[in-house]
Design a protein around this motif. Structure first.
Motif, PDB file in Angstrom:
ATOM      1  N   ASP A 146      15.428  -2.046 -12.690  1.00 47.58           N
ATOM      2  CA  ASP A 146      14.152  -1.317 -12.785  1.00 47.58           C
ATOM      3  C   ASP A 146      14.346  -0.392 -14.166  1.00 47.58           C
ATOM      4  N   GLU A 147      13.773  -0.701 -15.191  1.00 40.52           N
ATOM      5  CA  GLU A 147      13.890  -0.019 -16.504  1.00 40.52           C
ATOM      6  C   GLU A 147      15.169   0.364 -17.058  1.00 40.52           C
ATOM      7  N   LEU A 148      16.010  -0.618 -17.260  1.00 38.71           N
ATOM      8  CA  LEU A 148      17.460  -0.202 -17.796  1.00 38.71           C
ATOM      9  C   LEU A 148      17.316   0.420 -19.218  1.00 38.71           C
TER      10      LEU A 148
ATOM     11  N   GLU B 270      10.611  -4.027 -17.475  1.00 34.74           N
ATOM     12  CA  GLU B 270      10.864  -3.467 -18.891  1.00 34.74           C
ATOM     13  C   GLU B 270       9.678  -3.284 -19.211  1.00 34.74           C
ATOM     14  N   GLN B 271       9.542  -1.826 -19.783  1.00 33.38           N
ATOM     15  CA  GLN B 271       8.370  -1.578 -20.661  1.00 33.38           C
ATOM     16  C   GLN B 271       8.737  -2.010 -22.188  1.00 33.38           C
ATOM     17  N   ASP B 272       9.956  -2.158 -22.400  1.00 34.04           N
ATOM     18  CA  ASP B 272      10.246  -2.674 -23.895  1.00 34.04           C
ATOM     19  C   ASP B 272      10.133  -4.276 -23.776  1.00 34.04           C
TER      20      ASP B 272
ATOM     21  N   GLY C 275       4.862  -4.661 -18.456  1.00 32.12           N
ATOM     22  CA  GLY C 275       3.455  -4.038 -17.910  1.00 32.12           C
ATOM     23  C   GLY C 275       3.394  -2.621 -18.516  1.00 32.12           C
ATOM     24  N   ALA C 276       2.458  -2.085 -18.538  1.00 25.42           N
ATOM     25  CA  ALA C 276       2.374  -0.655 -18.682  1.00 25.42           C
ATOM     26  C   ALA C 276       2.657   0.265 -17.867  1.00 25.42           C
ATOM     27  N   ASN C 277       2.727   1.578 -17.869  1.00 23.89           N
ATOM     28  CA  ASN C 277       2.849   2.837 -16.938  1.00 23.89           C
ATOM     29  C   ASN C 277       1.695   2.273 -15.663  1.00 23.89           C
ATOM     30  N   GLY C 278       2.061   2.293 -14.559  1.00 20.90           N
ATOM     31  CA  GLY C 278       1.149   2.435 -13.238  1.00 20.90           C
ATOM     32  C   GLY C 278       0.666   0.984 -12.886  1.00 20.90           C
ATOM     33  N   ALA C 279       1.309  -0.095 -13.795  1.00 23.01           N
ATOM     34  CA  ALA C 279       0.871  -1.693 -13.649  1.00 23.01           C
ATOM     35  C   ALA C 279       1.378  -2.130 -12.125  1.00 23.01           C
ATOM     36  N   GLY C 280       2.341  -1.503 -11.640  1.00 26.77           N
ATOM     37  CA  GLY C 280       2.807  -1.927 -10.283  1.00 26.77           C
ATOM     38  C   GLY C 280       4.339  -2.759 -10.277  1.00 26.77           C
ATOM     39  N   LYS C 281       4.807  -2.385 -11.403  1.00 23.55           N
ATOM     40  CA  LYS C 281       6.348  -3.235 -11.547  1.00 23.55           C
ATOM     41  C   LYS C 281       7.090  -2.654 -10.524  1.00 23.55           C
ATOM     42  N   THR C 282       7.336  -1.255 -10.301  1.00 24.89           N
ATOM     43  CA  THR C 282       8.164  -0.672  -9.744  1.00 24.89           C
ATOM     44  C   THR C 282       7.946  -0.817  -8.147  1.00 24.89           C
ATOM     45  N   THR C 283       6.544  -0.738  -7.759  1.00 28.30           N
ATOM     46  CA  THR C 283       6.135  -1.180  -6.442  1.00 28.30           C
ATOM     47  C   THR C 283       6.595  -2.521  -5.927  1.00 28.30           C
ATOM     48  N   LEU C 284       6.458  -3.468  -6.914  1.00 23.62           N
ATOM     49  CA  LEU C 284       6.806  -4.784  -6.587  1.00 23.62           C
ATOM     50  C   LEU C 284       8.235  -4.686  -6.122  1.00 23.62           C
TER      51      LEU C 284
ATOM     52  N   HIS D 105       0.742  -1.131  -0.083  1.00 23.80           N
ATOM     53  CA  HIS D 105       0.027   0.117  -0.170  1.00 23.80           C
ATOM     54  C   HIS D 105       0.942   1.262  -0.054  1.00 23.80           C
ATOM     55  N   TYR D 106       0.396   2.217  -0.680  1.00 24.14           N
ATOM     56  CA  TYR D 106       0.765   3.593  -0.431  1.00 24.14           C
ATOM     57  C   TYR D 106      -0.090   4.435   0.428  1.00 24.14           C
ATOM     58  N   GLY D 107      -0.183   4.677   1.640  1.00 23.60           N
ATOM     59  CA  GLY D 107      -1.312   5.031   2.626  1.00 23.60           C
ATOM     60  C   GLY D 107      -2.344   4.144   2.469  1.00 23.60           C
ATOM     61  N   ASP D 108      -3.681   4.746   1.807  1.00 24.11           N
ATOM     62  CA  ASP D 108      -4.811   3.625   1.798  1.00 24.11           C
ATOM     63  C   ASP D 108      -4.850   3.175   0.495  1.00 24.11           C
ATOM     64  N   PHE D 109      -3.844   3.516  -0.413  1.00 25.60           N
ATOM     65  CA  PHE D 109      -3.928   3.129  -1.946  1.00 25.60           C
ATOM     66  C   PHE D 109      -3.370   1.814  -2.070  1.00 25.60           C
ATOM     67  N   LYS D 110      -4.238   0.773  -2.391  1.00 24.99           N
ATOM     68  CA  LYS D 110      -3.555  -0.572  -2.457  1.00 24.99           C
ATOM     69  C   LYS D 110      -2.969  -0.751  -3.875  1.00 24.99           C
ATOM     70  N   ALA D 111      -1.704  -1.006  -4.118  1.00 24.48           N
ATOM     71  CA  ALA D 111      -0.796  -1.086  -5.359  1.00 24.48           C
ATOM     72  C   ALA D 111      -0.550  -2.450  -5.753  1.00 24.48           C
ATOM     73  N   LEU D 112      -0.333  -3.483  -4.708  1.00 17.83           N
ATOM     74  CA  LEU D 112      -0.307  -4.709  -5.211  1.00 17.83           C
ATOM     75  C   LEU D 112      -1.465  -5.605  -4.444  1.00 17.83           C
TER      76      LEU D 112
ATOM     77  N   PRO E 109      18.104   1.088  -9.292  1.00 21.57           N
ATOM     78  CA  PRO E 109      16.956   1.895  -9.390  1.00 21.57           C
ATOM     79  C   PRO E 109      16.481   2.495 -10.896  1.00 21.57           C
ATOM     80  N   GLU E 110      15.360   2.967 -11.057  1.00 20.84           N
ATOM     81  CA  GLU E 110      15.076   3.625 -12.271  1.00 20.84           C
ATOM     82  C   GLU E 110      15.587   4.988 -11.992  1.00 20.84           C
ATOM     83  N   GLY E 111      16.152   5.534 -13.199  1.00 25.97           N
ATOM     84  CA  GLY E 111      16.776   6.835 -13.249  1.00 25.97           C
ATOM     85  C   GLY E 111      18.197   6.930 -12.431  1.00 25.97           C
TER      86      GLY E 111
HETATM   87  P1  ATP Z   1       6.047   2.902 -14.315  1.00 23.31           P
HETATM   88  O1  ATP Z   1       6.393   2.403 -15.590  1.00 23.31           O
HETATM   89  O2  ATP Z   1       5.327   4.220 -14.778  1.00 23.31           O
HETATM   90  O3  ATP Z   1       7.161   2.935 -13.393  1.00 23.31           O
HETATM   91  P2  ATP Z   1       4.861   0.918 -12.830  1.00 23.31           P
HETATM   92  O4  ATP Z   1       4.258  -0.270 -13.399  1.00 23.31           O
HETATM   93  O5  ATP Z   1       6.285   0.787 -12.256  1.00 23.31           O
HETATM   94  O6  ATP Z   1       4.754   2.035 -13.660  1.00 23.31           O
HETATM   95  P3  ATP Z   1       4.101   1.679 -10.259  1.00 23.31           P
HETATM   96  O7  ATP Z   1       4.804   2.932 -10.195  1.00 23.31           O
HETATM   97  O8  ATP Z   1       4.581   0.560  -9.317  1.00 23.31           O
HETATM   98  O9  ATP Z   1       3.819   1.273 -11.522  1.00 23.31           O
HETATM   99  O10 ATP Z   1       2.794   2.340  -9.629  1.00 23.31           O
HETATM  100  C1  ATP Z   1       1.587   1.355  -9.334  1.00 23.31           C
HETATM  101  C2  ATP Z   1       0.571   2.294  -8.762  1.00 23.31           C
HETATM  102  O11 ATP Z   1       0.850   3.001  -7.407  1.00 23.31           O
HETATM  103  C3  ATP Z   1      -0.096   3.535  -9.666  1.00 23.31           C
HETATM  104  O12 ATP Z   1      -1.393   3.415  -9.722  1.00 23.31           O
HETATM  105  C4  ATP Z   1       0.709   4.566  -9.306  1.00 23.31           C
HETATM  106  O13 ATP Z   1       0.079   5.877  -9.239  1.00 23.31           O
HETATM  107  C5  ATP Z   1       0.903   4.211  -7.643  1.00 23.31           C
HETATM  108  N1  ATP Z   1       2.104   4.768  -7.072  1.00 23.31           N
HETATM  109  C6  ATP Z   1       3.223   4.698  -7.339  1.00 23.31           C
HETATM  110  N2  ATP Z   1       4.021   5.421  -6.329  1.00 23.31           N
HETATM  111  C7  ATP Z   1       3.265   5.865  -5.665  1.00 23.31           C
HETATM  112  C8  ATP Z   1       3.428   7.001  -4.317  1.00 23.31           C
HETATM  113  N3  ATP Z   1       4.730   6.977  -3.941  1.00 23.31           N
HETATM  114  N4  ATP Z   1       2.242   7.461  -3.670  1.00 23.31           N
HETATM  115  C9  ATP Z   1       1.104   6.521  -4.062  1.00 23.31           C
HETATM  116  N5  ATP Z   1       0.812   5.958  -5.238  1.00 23.31           N
HETATM  117  C10 ATP Z   1       2.047   5.786  -5.653  1.00 23.31           C
END
Ligand code: ATP
Length: 235
Positions: A160-162, A192-194, A37-46, A13-20, A85-87
């Motif tokens: 992450d996203e080499l 990878e997004q590629d 996976g596409a942007n926001g799929a949760g890859k970085t969170t994993l 979770h990020y706060g109340d937001f469930k990401a995985l 890390p990404e970046g």
């Molecule tokens: P990207 O390719 O854009 O990095 P991703 O697949 O890695 O995408 P994440 O960055 O893991 O996706 O994001 C997953 C979800 O968590 C998204 O809905 C994103 O908006 C949300 N999220 C990511 N980081 C935070 C944060 N620090 N606070 C709140 N929500 C976040």
């Protein structure tokens, strides 16, 4: 035999937001796994959950049988999981060599990776070793970030996203280092997004969407159409 890294029912979770939402994943020693996976799929969170940066709220992460899911990030690094890390996130005021040496602080005892071996892997870094990391090209900075992570002698390397922002020829140069990294016994997870790049390097691919793994398999067993549908959420 159980897998070397075993993730079961992982939620974050990020706060109340469930990401995985209950991610299951296994990785064997020396294996390369890709997460697409596409942007926001949760890859970085994993990746961030595995390394103790994102808040794990359920499930388990076992490394060689030990549950590391709620350990502080520095302890997870010492346990053997390092992230690129990404970046890249180099330390701007430090030289290439100093950036690499930072990675060595987390190592326990001796191991395969030394400065010398990083310079053999990426010879351009030897030439640039006294320059600030930020004076390097994007691809060279990526090499430093990989080298810094390897200097902790990880058993699992998370990348992450080499490819992000790099020219195809540079991406090929970076991925050319993978066989040597694998031979050192390190398992690799690439985010990878590629998709093409991911399919080329990985033994196993997982596709994520909205915090869940929606498709898994070996690259040779997954059709382009199935990957496309999992990636873009077509049912
Ligand atoms: P990207 O390719 O854009 O990095 P991703 O697949 O890695 O995408 P994440 O960055 O893991 O996706 O994001 C997953 C979800 O968590 C998204 O809905 C994103 O908006 C949300 N999220 C990511 N980081 C935070 C944060 N620090 N606070 C709140 N929500 C976040």
């Amino acid at each position: 035999m159980s897998a070397f890294l075993e993730i079961e029912g992982l939620t974050a979770h990020y706060g109340d937001f469930k990401a995985l939402f209950g991610v299951d994943l296994t990785l064997d020693q020396g294996q390369t796994l890709a997460i697409i996976g596409a942007n926001g799929a949760g890859k970085t969170t994993l990746m961030r959950a595995i390394t103790g940066i994102a808040r794990v709220t359920g499930g388990s992460i076992r490394l060689a049988g030990r549950d590391i899911a709620r350990l502080p990030a520095p302890d997870i690094l010492t346990a053997g999981i390092a992230m690129v890390p990404e970046g890249r996130r180099l330390f701007p005021s430090l030289t290439v060599e100093e950036n690499l040496q930072i990675g060595a602080h987390a190592r326990k005892g001796s191991g395969f990776w030394t400065l010398e071996r990083i310079y053999t892997l990426f010879p351009i870094l030897r030439e640039r070793r006294t320059q600030p990391g930020t004076a390097l090209s994007g691809g060279q900075q990526q090499m430093v970030a990989i080298g810094r992570a390897l200097m902790s002698n990880p058993t699992v390397l998370l990348c992450d996203e080499l490819s992000l922002g790099l020219a195809p020829v540079v991406i090929r140069e970076i991925y050319a280092a993978f066989p040597t990294i694998r031979q050192s016994g390190t398992a690799i997870v690439v985010v990878e997004q590629d998709i093409g790049q991911a399919l080329k390097v990985a033994d196993h691919v997982h596709c994520m969407m909205e915090g869940r793994i929606t498709l898994s398999g070996r690259p040779q067993d997954l059709s382009r159409a199935a990957i496309h549908d999992a990636y873009f959420g077509v049912n």
